[in-house]
Design a protein around this motif. Structure first.
Motif, mmCIF file in Angstrom:
data_model
loop_
_atom_site.group_PDB
_atom_site.id
_atom_site.type_symbol
_atom_site.label_atom_id
_atom_site.label_comp_id
_atom_site.label_asym_id
_atom_site.label_seq_id
_atom_site.Cartn_x
_atom_site.Cartn_y
_atom_site.Cartn_z
ATOM 1 N N UNK A 67 -6.711 -0.842 33.730
ATOM 2 C CA UNK A 67 -5.433 -0.306 34.768
ATOM 3 C C UNK A 67 -5.805 -0.905 36.393
ATOM 4 N N UNK B 46 1.137 -6.681 24.014
ATOM 5 C CA UNK B 46 1.479 -6.669 25.837
ATOM 6 C C UNK B 46 0.744 -7.527 26.448
ATOM 7 N N UNK C 153 -0.249 -12.471 29.214
ATOM 8 C CA UNK C 153 0.307 -12.112 30.220
ATOM 9 C C UNK C 153 -0.445 -12.704 31.459
ATOM 10 N N UNK D 98 -1.924 -10.229 34.467
ATOM 11 C CA UNK D 98 -1.174 -9.797 35.119
ATOM 12 C C UNK D 98 -0.824 -7.735 35.434
ATOM 13 N N UNK D 99 -0.983 -7.557 34.006
ATOM 14 C CA UNK D 99 -0.823 -6.126 33.759
ATOM 15 C C UNK D 99 -1.840 -5.751 34.025
ATOM 16 N N UNK E 187 7.986 -4.196 33.811
ATOM 17 C CA UNK E 187 6.972 -3.462 33.042
ATOM 18 C C UNK E 187 5.608 -3.582 34.086
ATOM 19 N N UNK E 188 5.681 -4.726 34.573
ATOM 20 C CA UNK E 188 4.974 -4.902 35.826
ATOM 21 C C UNK E 188 4.934 -3.538 37.417
ATOM 22 N N UNK E 189 6.157 -3.426 36.562
ATOM 23 C CA UNK E 189 6.050 -2.488 38.013
ATOM 24 C C UNK E 189 6.003 -0.949 37.674
ATOM 25 N N UNK E 190 5.880 -0.624 36.260
ATOM 26 C CA UNK E 190 5.301 0.401 35.605
ATOM 27 C C UNK E 190 3.426 0.043 36.039
ATOM 28 N N UNK E 191 3.130 -0.543 35.415
ATOM 29 C CA UNK E 191 1.304 -0.967 35.088
ATOM 30 C C UNK E 191 0.733 -1.212 36.771
ATOM 31 N N UNK F 194 2.194 -1.334 40.371
ATOM 32 C CA UNK F 194 3.415 -1.028 41.063
ATOM 33 C C UNK F 194 3.203 -1.831 42.293
ATOM 34 N N UNK G 291 1.838 -4.946 42.446
ATOM 35 C CA UNK G 291 1.597 -6.240 42.919
ATOM 36 C C UNK G 291 0.166 -6.609 42.633
ATOM 37 N N UNK H 207 6.025 -12.969 39.503
ATOM 38 C CA UNK H 207 5.081 -11.964 39.227
ATOM 39 C C UNK H 207 3.755 -11.893 38.979
ATOM 40 N N UNK I 121 5.985 -12.110 29.425
ATOM 41 C CA UNK I 121 5.534 -10.912 28.367
ATOM 42 C C UNK I 121 6.609 -10.800 26.797
ATOM 43 N N UNK J 154 3.889 4.165 30.049
ATOM 44 C CA UNK J 154 4.168 3.118 31.181
ATOM 45 C C UNK J 154 5.140 2.711 31.087
ATOM 46 N N UNK K 34 9.071 1.625 31.539
ATOM 47 C CA UNK K 34 9.709 0.350 31.844
ATOM 48 C C UNK K 34 11.484 -0.248 31.025
#
Ligand SMILES: Cc1cc2nc3c(=O)[nH]c(=O)nc-3n(C[C@H](O)[C@H](O)[C@H](O)COP(=O)(O)OP(=O)(O)OC[C@H]3O[C@@H](n4cnc5c(N)ncnc54)[C@H](O)[C@@H]3O)c2cc1C
Lengths: 361, 487
Positions: A129, A153, A157, A160-161, A342-346, A348, A350, A361, B191, B442, B446
């Protein structure tokens, strides 16, 4: 691009990302760099070059699985599992492509018709992560519904995650023979439908300009019969080697490369719109995905209209930066708000491949 | 009834038909469990919406009042996934059973979540197509439940699981937003949220419409019933078939005890005296199937098969499948109570794991019947016991848990298709680290930051979602702003 680090293990990638997090550095992962130009351009402080993580960790032929590091080249993985008469059913659409890059872009070729894409073949994944935490999902067995399927996911992607460091795939047996039936036609729509809805079980139905090529694989007796069925439907000539350009993208450097998707009933309209735009077209017509090369992207809005009418989309995959700056690269994306969450969680802050993906994103 | 539930009930009565909002105790009790009947909780409220708008309206009301909700399809789940919440709302999809669109030309169908699995195939068959994932419960289970569990079936060895056959969905998030996921065409940009939703066991929200792939009906199907003296011999035949590069549509195995139960229940007339049987199905183009059949027959023979029966017409095929498909229920004939276990091992570990299971069973004096999807290593040990005898339930529970440990030790999984639900949440940390589980959650944060969508399922301990810092880095904010201007 910023400084480059070349870790050789998941633990080292974790160290690098923890350090980058502490210093607030923007990071991009790189496999073999063959598709680094895809998506929107990024500018980062640090490139995590995964070419030092190039090993096949385990191949269990009896279980039809292979475990690999993300920097391994797809071709090398193929060679390895091929020694046991097996294949990872992913096409090398760009020479030299790595496993990680193939996953990140969900790149696919002709075999998608019979085997799906990376999302369908990935059964386990190890990621690091943005904050340096290492996590796994899935495992080493094909059937597994324990926990969320994070592999889905991360596939597609664009990094980006999280950074994928290891992956486990299900394998397929290599067929005894493959045959290609090719035919030239101005309008391939009806031919594609004839083959796709037939009992011949085509393994690939590809269009290249005005040529339609159908591939089948399997046991010699079965393949002969299927080739017979297919020729009865569309005519054409038979070969035991792939036609030139098979499974590669039609664009040259400097051109605008598009990925166009649609439901099968829309094939004729989509191909007509692409022809009108002067595009060179190649791709998986029988699966509802074709690629197109354009000299200038003027026709993009019109193409999007046509694809949308057939439930599909148009993405500008590869193009010069100045073209990307002037067009909507990803096109409209439903559920974008949820994707941002989802991006913000993985990630935050950026910091992973910032700005490359849909909606910035 | 909490004030929150009362508020949701009031809102639901405005939105739904009068008989679609249930709060009297007697009727609520009908919904107290799913297929895993020893977990029972009476929900505070049951709603049965007729369309996506009604359903989303109820979910929005739940979100507004912080009321937990649980989706329920046909209630056949075997891990307690649809177990209600005592202070929550059960959202039942049984009135959302429309097949909205069948598009053979596009190889797609669009269905509401309450549609029964087999009905999709029934609608597609006249066009020469079918819906491939075929759980044994396919005559009753719903597509929404299949999506939530990522259900498999005997034919998933060749054709893949629910996740490989669902391409799009309309989805109501825990906040009550309605969002389209995926698309009818392949590879929607962005995604793969649909990929995360499939198999998430109703913990991210509720699907209100599902777009599935349809698969061409095969030209020829051959089903073979093969008798072996032992599970080892049958296992060796399976390995030989796979090693020969053959991917049958299905390879199912049953051991002697499972055969005995099936005989008693449905008189399937399996080979007498068999220590194991295999049900092998080959499908595809006729010539291909013929070639594969010769090879399979030979490999079974070489590995000690003492009897092989071939069925080519639907009637004989159904007979062969009857024994296998009725196996869970059939065990009821030879034992008053039983646990249906679901674990996965790498197929090559089969002989070793079966031996270990045999020892476990002997040591604890607990009988275990075995039915499994042998092609992909998905075991369904049926652990037999008699509730009325002191200590038997506990011993069975212990053996059942030890089987999962065996699966994990061999690099497998604690569930191949029945899901984690409420039943196996405590086993999940044996398979994944704290970091793994944290990362999975996570996604939960979300989709459902307040944890109101099917709480208490899958994860043993919920993650606190917290505020996401709004800090941005690198070129992103500028680009995002730029994009916002241009488009
Ligand atoms: C005899 C028998 C045989 C079985 N055989 C198999 C088999 O071969 N393979 C297999 O995989 N399973 C099998 N099962 C298990 C079960 O049938 C499947 O898990 C099935 O998918 C559950 O569907 P359902 O409609 O009954 O869902 P339910 O039991 O009602 O719900 C299951 C889960 O799905 C969630 N859910 C339901 N609808 C929605 C929705 N619209 N949106 C979001 N979440 C939702 C629920 O909250 C719950 O977590 C079997 C069960 C029985 C009783």
């Amino acid at each position: 691009m910023g400084a480059v680090v070349r870790p050789t293990s998941t633990a080292e990638v974790a160290d690098v990302l923890r350090d980058a997090a502490a210093r607030g550095l923007a990071v991009v992962a790189q496999g073999r760099g063959t598709k680094q130009g895809w998506g929107l351009p990024v500018s980062v402080d640090l490139v995590v070059d995964l070419s030092g993580m190039d090993r096949v960790l385990d191949h269990q032929a009896g279980d039809l699985i292979v475990e690999v590091q993300a920097g391994a080249r797809l071709a090398e993985v193929q060679a390895r599992v091929g020694t046991e008469g097996q294949r990872l059913a992913l096409d090398e659409t760009v020479p030299g492509a790595s496993i990680g890059g193939t996953l990140a872009t969900n790149a696919s070729g002709p075999q998608r018709l019979v085997a799906g894409t990376a999302r369908d073949l990935l059964i386990g994944v190890t990621v690091v992560r943005a904050d340096g935490v290492v996590a796994k999902a899935g495992g080493r067995v094909v059937k597994n519904v324990a926990g969320y399927d994070l592999g889905k996911l991360v596939v597609g992607s664009y990094g980006t995650l999280a950074i994928v460091t290891e992956a486990v795939f299900r394998l397929h047996p290599e067929p005894e023979v493959r045959r290609w039936v090719s035919v030239a036609a101005d309008d391939v729509h009806d031919l594609v439908h004839a083959v796709v809805h037939s009992q011949a079980v085509p393994w690939a139905v590809e269009v290249d300009g005005t040529t339609l090529s159908v591939m089948v694989g399997g046991r010699p007796d079965g393949v002969d019969a299927r080739v017979g069925t297919i020729r009865g439907l569309i005519g054409g000539s038979v070969s035991d080697t792939a036609p030139e350009g098979w499974g590669t993208y039609p664009w040259q450097p400097g051109e605008t490369g598009l990925k166009v998707t649609f439901v099968l009933s829309g094939l004729r309209d989509v191909l007509a719109a692409l022809a009108e735009a002067g595009a060179r077209v190649r791709g998986s017509a029988g699966a509802g995905v074709v690629y197109a090369a354009l000299a200038v992207p003027d026709a993009l809005p019109r193409l999007r209209e046509v694809a949308a009418a057939h439930h599909g989309s148009v993405v500008v995959v590869d193009a010069p930066d100045e073209v990307k700056a002037s067009v909507d690269v990803w096109g409209p994306v439903p559920a974008l708000e949820l994707m941002r969450r989802v991006k913000d969680q993985f990630d935050p802050d950026h910091r992973l491949a910032p700005g490359r993906f849909v909606g910035g994103i | 009834m909490t004030p929150g539930v009362r508020a949701v009930a009031t809102r639901a009565r405005e939105l739904l038909a009068p008989d679609a909002v249930i709060d009297d105790r007697a009727r609520l009790r009908t919904y107290e469990c799913d297929g895993l009947t020893h977990y029972r909780v009476v929900p505070a409220l049951v709603v049965i919406p007729e369309d996506a708008d009604q359903l989303a309206g109820v979910v929005r009301a739940c979100a507004e009042h912080g009321v937990p909700f649980v989706a329920r399809g046909s209630g056949t789940g075997l891990s307690g996934g649809a177990l209600p919440h005592a202070e929550g709302v059960l959202v039942v999809t049984s009135r959302m059973r429309a097949i909205t669109d069948v598009r053979p030309e596009d190889q797609r169908a669009v269905v509401q979540p309450g549609v029964v699995n087999l009905d999709v195939t029934r609608a597609a068959t006249p066009h020469g197509y079918y819906y491939a994932p075929d759980p044994s419960s396919q005559q009753i289970c719903s597509i929404g439940g299949n999506v939530a569990e990522n259900s498999g079936g005997a034919h998933c060895l060749k054709y893949g699981f629910t996740t490989n056959h669902v391409v799009g969905a309309d989805f109501v998030t825990a906040g009550g937003e309605v969002v389209p996921l995926g698309a009818m065409a392949p590879d929607a940009p962005g995604y793969d949220l649909l990929g995360a939703v499939v198999g998430s066991e109703g913990t991210l929200g509720i699907v209100t419409s599902v777009t599935v792939r349809l698969v061409r009906l095969p030209e020829e199907v051959r089903t073979i019933l093969v008798g072996f003296h032992s599970t080892d011999a049958a296992g060796a035949a399976v390995s030989a078939i796979i090693a020969a590069g053959i991917v049958p549509a299905a390879i199912e195995m049953m051991d002697a005890l499972a055969i005995e139960a099936a005989e008693e229940a449905v008189h399937c007339n399996y080979p007498a005296g068999a220590g194991a049987v295999l049900v092998i199905e080959l499908d595809g183009p006729a010539a291909e199937v013929a070639a594969e059949y010769d090879e399979v027959e030979r490999l079974c023979e070489v590995n000690g098969a003492f009897e092989q029966r071939l069925a080519t017409d639907p009637f004989d095929r159904a007979l062969i499948w009857k024994g296998r498909k009725s196996a869970f229920a059939a065990v009821g004939r030879i034992s008053p109570d039983y646990i249906v276990q679901d674990g996965v091992i790498p197929r090559t570990a089969l002989p070793e794991v079966l031996r270990a299971m045999g020892e476990l069973s002997a040591q604890r004096g607990v009988r275990v019947a075995n039915v499994f999807h042998a092609g992909d290593g998905n075991l369904h040990p049926l652990v037999l016991f008699d509730e009325s005898k002191a200590g038997e339930a506990e011993a069975a529970e212990e053996v059942s848990g030890a089987i999962l440990d065996l699966c994990i030790r061999h690099g497998g999984s604690i569930t191949g298709e029945h899901g984690v639900g409420v039943d196996k949440a405590r086993y999940l940390p044996r398979m994944y680290t704290e970091e793994d589980l944290d990362t999975m959650q996570l996604v939960r944060c979300a989709f459902d930051p307040d944890g109101i969508s099917n709480p208490g399922k899958v994860f043993p301990t919920p993650r606190l979602c917290g505020e996401v810092p709004g800090r941005h880095k690198g070129a992103h904010p500028a680009q995002e702003a730029g994009l916002a201007e241009v488009f």
